[in-house]
Design a protein around this motif. Structure first.
Motif, PDB file in Angstrom:
ATOM      1  N   GLU A  18       0.820  -1.214   0.000  1.00  0.00           N
ATOM      2  CA  GLU A  18       0.000   0.000   0.000  1.00  0.00           C
ATOM      3  C   GLU A  18       0.856   1.268   0.000  1.00  0.00           C
ATOM      4  OE1 GLU A  18      -3.191   2.071   2.933  1.00  0.00           O
ATOM      5  OE2 GLU A  18      -3.386  -0.088   2.646  1.00  0.00           O
ATOM      6  N   GLY A  19       1.971   1.249   0.690  1.00  0.00           N
ATOM      7  CA  GLY A  19       2.871   2.415   0.724  1.00  0.00           C
ATOM      8  C   GLY A  19       3.445   2.741  -0.648  1.00  0.00           C
ATOM      9  N   ALA A  20       3.778   1.699  -1.425  1.00  0.00           N
ATOM     10  CA  ALA A  20       4.310   1.919  -2.775  1.00  0.00           C
ATOM     11  C   ALA A  20       3.244   2.522  -3.679  1.00  0.00           C
ATOM     12  CB  ALA A  20       4.834   0.610  -3.353  1.00  0.00           C
ATOM     13  N   LEU A  21       2.008   2.045  -3.564  1.00  0.00           N
ATOM     14  CA  LEU A  21       0.915   2.605  -4.365  1.00  0.00           C
ATOM     15  C   LEU A  21       0.676   4.071  -4.018  1.00  0.00           C
ATOM     16  CD1 LEU A  21      -1.665  -0.318  -4.374  1.00  0.00           C
ATOM     17  CD2 LEU A  21      -0.343   0.538  -6.299  1.00  0.00           C
ATOM     18  N   THR A  22       0.742   4.397  -2.744  1.00  0.00           N
ATOM     19  CA  THR A  22       0.564   5.784  -2.309  1.00  0.00           C
ATOM     20  C   THR A  22       1.676   6.665  -2.872  1.00  0.00           C
ATOM     21  OG1 THR A  22      -0.485   5.021  -0.277  1.00  0.00           O
ATOM     22  CG2 THR A  22       0.332   7.276  -0.288  1.00  0.00           C
ATOM     23  N   LEU A  23       2.901   6.179  -2.817  1.00  0.00           N
ATOM     24  CA  LEU A  23       4.034   6.941  -3.341  1.00  0.00           C
ATOM     25  C   LEU A  23       3.907   7.156  -4.844  1.00  0.00           C
ATOM     26  CD1 LEU A  23       6.724   8.295  -2.714  1.00  0.00           C
ATOM     27  CD2 LEU A  23       7.840   6.092  -3.088  1.00  0.00           C
ATOM     28  N   MET A  24       3.491   6.133  -5.587  1.00  0.00           N
ATOM     29  CA  MET A  24       3.296   6.278  -7.038  1.00  0.00           C
ATOM     30  C   MET A  24       2.217   7.306  -7.340  1.00  0.00           C
ATOM     31  SD  MET A  24       3.723   2.512  -8.722  1.00  0.00           S
ATOM     32  CE  MET A  24       3.210   1.427  -7.397  1.00  0.00           C
ATOM     33  N   GLY A  25       1.145   7.282  -6.554  1.00  0.00           N
ATOM     34  CA  GLY A  25       0.079   8.263  -6.741  1.00  0.00           C
ATOM     35  C   GLY A  25       0.569   9.679  -6.493  1.00  0.00           C
ATOM     36  N   LEU A  26       1.382   9.865  -5.449  1.00  0.00           N
ATOM     37  CA  LEU A  26       1.948  11.192  -5.167  1.00  0.00           C
ATOM     38  C   LEU A  26       2.863  11.673  -6.281  1.00  0.00           C
ATOM     39  CD1 LEU A  26       2.711  10.919  -1.340  1.00  0.00           C
ATOM     40  CD2 LEU A  26       1.034  12.407  -2.452  1.00  0.00           C
ATOM     41  N   ILE A  27       3.627  10.772  -6.869  1.00  0.00           N
ATOM     42  CA  ILE A  27       4.512  11.147  -7.979  1.00  0.00           C
ATOM     43  C   ILE A  27       3.687  11.630  -9.169  1.00  0.00           C
ATOM     44  CG2 ILE A  27       6.130  10.224  -9.700  1.00  0.00           C
ATOM     45  CD1 ILE A  27       7.281   8.465  -7.423  1.00  0.00           C
ATOM     46  N   VAL A  28       2.626  10.925  -9.484  1.00  0.00           N
ATOM     47  CA  VAL A  28       1.767  11.313 -10.612  1.00  0.00           C
ATOM     48  C   VAL A  28       1.115  12.666 -10.341  1.00  0.00           C
ATOM     49  CG1 VAL A  28      -0.351  10.725 -11.862  1.00  0.00           C
ATOM     50  CG2 VAL A  28       1.346   8.955 -11.399  1.00  0.00           C
ATOM     51  N   VAL A  29       0.589  12.861  -9.150  1.00  0.00           N
ATOM     52  CA  VAL A  29      -0.055  14.130  -8.804  1.00  0.00           C
ATOM     53  C   VAL A  29       0.955  15.272  -8.846  1.00  0.00           C
ATOM     54  CG1 VAL A  29      -1.168  15.397  -6.898  1.00  0.00           C
ATOM     55  CG2 VAL A  29      -1.918  13.081  -7.480  1.00  0.00           C
ATOM     56  N   THR A  30       2.170  15.045  -8.353  1.00  0.00           N
ATOM     57  CA  THR A  30       3.216  16.076  -8.382  1.00  0.00           C
ATOM     58  C   THR A  30       3.575  16.445  -9.820  1.00  0.00           C
ATOM     59  OG1 THR A  30       4.101  15.277  -6.281  1.00  0.00           O
ATOM     60  CG2 THR A  30       5.548  16.653  -7.625  1.00  0.00           C
ATOM     61  N   ALA A  31       3.735  15.443 -10.683  1.00  0.00           N
ATOM     62  CA  ALA A  31       4.069  15.714 -12.082  1.00  0.00           C
ATOM     63  C   ALA A  31       2.966  16.528 -12.758  1.00  0.00           C
ATOM     64  CB  ALA A  31       4.298  14.402 -12.827  1.00  0.00           C
ATOM     65  N   LEU A  32       1.726  16.177 -12.509  1.00  0.00           N
ATOM     66  CA  LEU A  32       0.603  16.929 -13.082  1.00  0.00           C
ATOM     67  C   LEU A  32       0.558  18.360 -12.547  1.00  0.00           C
ATOM     68  CD1 LEU A  32      -2.198  14.211 -13.100  1.00  0.00           C
ATOM     69  CD2 LEU A  32      -1.038  15.213 -15.079  1.00  0.00           C
ATOM     70  N   ALA A  33       0.847  18.531 -11.258  1.00  0.00           N
ATOM     71  CA  ALA A  33       0.832  19.868 -10.667  1.00  0.00           C
ATOM     72  C   ALA A  33       1.932  20.744 -11.258  1.00  0.00           C
ATOM     73  CB  ALA A  33       0.993  19.770  -9.144  1.00  0.00           C
ATOM     74  N   THR A  93       3.378  20.398 -14.239  1.00  0.00           N
ATOM     75  CA  THR A  93       3.027  20.666 -15.634  1.00  0.00           C
ATOM     76  C   THR A  93       1.939  21.732 -15.721  1.00  0.00           C
ATOM     77  OG1 THR A  93       3.572  18.385 -16.200  1.00  0.00           O
ATOM     78  CG2 THR A  93       2.238  19.603 -17.779  1.00  0.00           C
ATOM     79  N   THR A  94       0.927  21.607 -14.890  1.00  0.00           N
ATOM     80  CA  THR A  94      -0.155  22.596 -14.878  1.00  0.00           C
ATOM     81  C   THR A  94       0.380  23.965 -14.489  1.00  0.00           C
ATOM     82  OG1 THR A  94      -1.750  20.864 -14.327  1.00  0.00           O
ATOM     83  CG2 THR A  94      -2.411  23.141 -13.897  1.00  0.00           C
ATOM     84  N   GLY A  95       1.236  24.013 -13.475  1.00  0.00           N
ATOM     85  CA  GLY A  95       1.823  25.277 -13.051  1.00  0.00           C
ATOM     86  C   GLY A  95       2.635  25.940 -14.150  1.00  0.00           C
ATOM     87  N   ALA A  96       3.390  25.141 -14.891  1.00  0.00           N
ATOM     88  CA  ALA A  96       4.186  25.696 -15.989  1.00  0.00           C
ATOM     89  C   ALA A  96       3.286  26.276 -17.073  1.00  0.00           C
ATOM     90  CB  ALA A  96       5.091  24.612 -16.568  1.00  0.00           C
ATOM     91  N   ARG A  97       2.176  25.620 -17.337  1.00  0.00           N
ATOM     92  CA  ARG A  97       1.230  26.115 -18.354  1.00  0.00           C
ATOM     93  C   ARG A  97       0.512  27.381 -17.877  1.00  0.00           C
ATOM     94  NH1 ARG A  97       1.125  23.954 -23.553  1.00  0.00           N
ATOM     95  NH2 ARG A  97       1.847  21.830 -23.391  1.00  0.00           N
ATOM     96  N   VAL A  98       0.022  27.342 -16.645  1.00  0.00           N
ATOM     97  CA  VAL A  98      -0.744  28.465 -16.106  1.00  0.00           C
ATOM     98  C   VAL A  98       0.129  29.713 -16.006  1.00  0.00           C
ATOM     99  CG1 VAL A  98      -1.903  29.332 -14.024  1.00  0.00           C
ATOM    100  CG2 VAL A  98      -2.430  27.051 -14.894  1.00  0.00           C
ATOM    101  N   PHE A  99       1.349  29.559 -15.519  1.00  0.00           N
ATOM    102  CA  PHE A  99       2.236  30.705 -15.341  1.00  0.00           C
ATOM    103  C   PHE A  99       3.086  30.989 -16.575  1.00  0.00           C
ATOM    104  CE2 PHE A  99       1.473  29.201 -10.956  1.00  0.00           C
ATOM    105  CZ  PHE A  99       0.811  30.328 -10.495  1.00  0.00           C
ATOM    106  N   GLN A 100       2.829  30.257 -17.656  1.00  0.00           N
ATOM    107  CA  GLN A 100       3.494  30.450 -18.952  1.00  0.00           C
ATOM    108  C   GLN A 100       5.008  30.518 -18.828  1.00  0.00           C
ATOM    109  OE1 GLN A 100       1.570  33.835 -20.747  1.00  0.00           O
ATOM    110  NE2 GLN A 100      -0.318  32.708 -21.076  1.00  0.00           N
ATOM    111  N   LEU A 101       5.573  29.539 -18.146  1.00  0.00           N
ATOM    112  CA  LEU A 101       7.030  29.462 -18.016  1.00  0.00           C
ATOM    113  C   LEU A 101       7.620  29.103 -19.371  1.00  0.00           C
ATOM    114  CD1 LEU A 101       7.315  27.529 -14.637  1.00  0.00           C
ATOM    115  CD2 LEU A 101       7.539  29.980 -15.033  1.00  0.00           C
ATOM    116  N   PRO A 102       8.702  29.736 -19.756  1.00  0.00           N
ATOM    117  CA  PRO A 102       9.299  29.434 -21.061  1.00  0.00           C
ATOM    118  C   PRO A 102       9.905  28.033 -21.071  1.00  0.00           C
ATOM    119  CG  PRO A 102      10.718  30.899 -19.831  1.00  0.00           C
ATOM    120  CD  PRO A 102       9.459  30.755 -19.032  1.00  0.00           C
ATOM    121  N   PRO A 103       9.881  27.376 -22.233  1.00  0.00           N
ATOM    122  CA  PRO A 103      10.495  26.053 -22.327  1.00  0.00           C
ATOM    123  C   PRO A 103      12.014  26.161 -22.200  1.00  0.00           C
ATOM    124  CG  PRO A 103       9.804  26.796 -24.484  1.00  0.00           C
ATOM    125  CD  PRO A 103       9.310  27.815 -23.491  1.00  0.00           C
ATOM    126  N   ALA A 104      12.657  25.024 -22.048  1.00  0.00           N
ATOM    127  CA  ALA A 104      14.118  25.001 -21.951  1.00  0.00           C
ATOM    128  C   ALA A 104      14.721  25.659 -23.196  1.00  0.00           C
ATOM    129  CB  ALA A 104      14.605  23.563 -21.818  1.00  0.00           C
TER     130      ALA A 104
END
Length: 158
Positions: free
Chosen positions: A11-26, A28-39
């Motif tokens: 269960e701990g591994a599943l929770t950690l995987m879920g947090l990684i996915v949510v962090t990645a989405l957050a 990505t969304t933040g970069a889009r919303v705040f219009q951060l320039p690409p590399a």
């Protein structure tokens, strides 16, 4: 009859995987919303810098022979620069050309227009198709692959 389903993933591994996915989405969304320039891209950096100085440049044509070899010639003189045999160690050159040729075919552009190989002051090496506007920064593919194209830039005509 009851079926007991046991989850082999803790269960701990599943929770950690879920947090990684949510962090990645957050992020990505933040970069889009705040219009951060690409590399930064080398071509964009050169344009912003007023165009880096070209150290060397060569117009090249590539033609396939019936035996599978690729004839590489200087576009200005028409003279042979290099003959890549079918079974040579030039897989990288062939791979890059395959992608560029596919792009030309999709646009209905023939093989007559030359490609441009440019060495910049900052050491970057760029392969460009002026007919399509497509370019490839060759430094990102490793030193051995970059050297294969650099040899075309410095090769004497046969």
């Amino acid at each position: 009859m009851s079926h007991v389903h046991q989850n082999p993933i803790p269960e701990g591994a599943l929770t950690l995987m879920g947090l990684i996915v949510v962090t990645a989405l957050a992020i990505t969304t933040g970069a889009r919303v705040f219009q951060l320039p690409p590399a930064a891209q080398p071509a964009a950096l050169r344009a912003a810098d007023g165009g880096a100085v070209r150290v060397a440049e060569r117009q090249l044509r590539f033609a396939d022979r019936a035996d599978g070899a690729v004839v590489i010639s200087d576009a200005a003189s028409g003279r042979l620069v290099k003959l890549e045999a079918r079974n040579s160690n030039s897989g990288f050159i062939r791979g890059v050309l395959r992608g560029f040729a596919r792009d030309r075919r999709m646009r209905g552009i023939g093989p007559a227009a030359p490609f441009t190989l440019t060495l910049w002051r900052d050491g970057q090496l760029t392969f460009t198709d002026p007919a399509t506007g497509r370019s490839a920064e060759l430094g990102g593919f490793g030193e051995t692959n970059r050297a294969a194209f650099l040899a075309l830039l410095t090769a004497k005509e046969a």
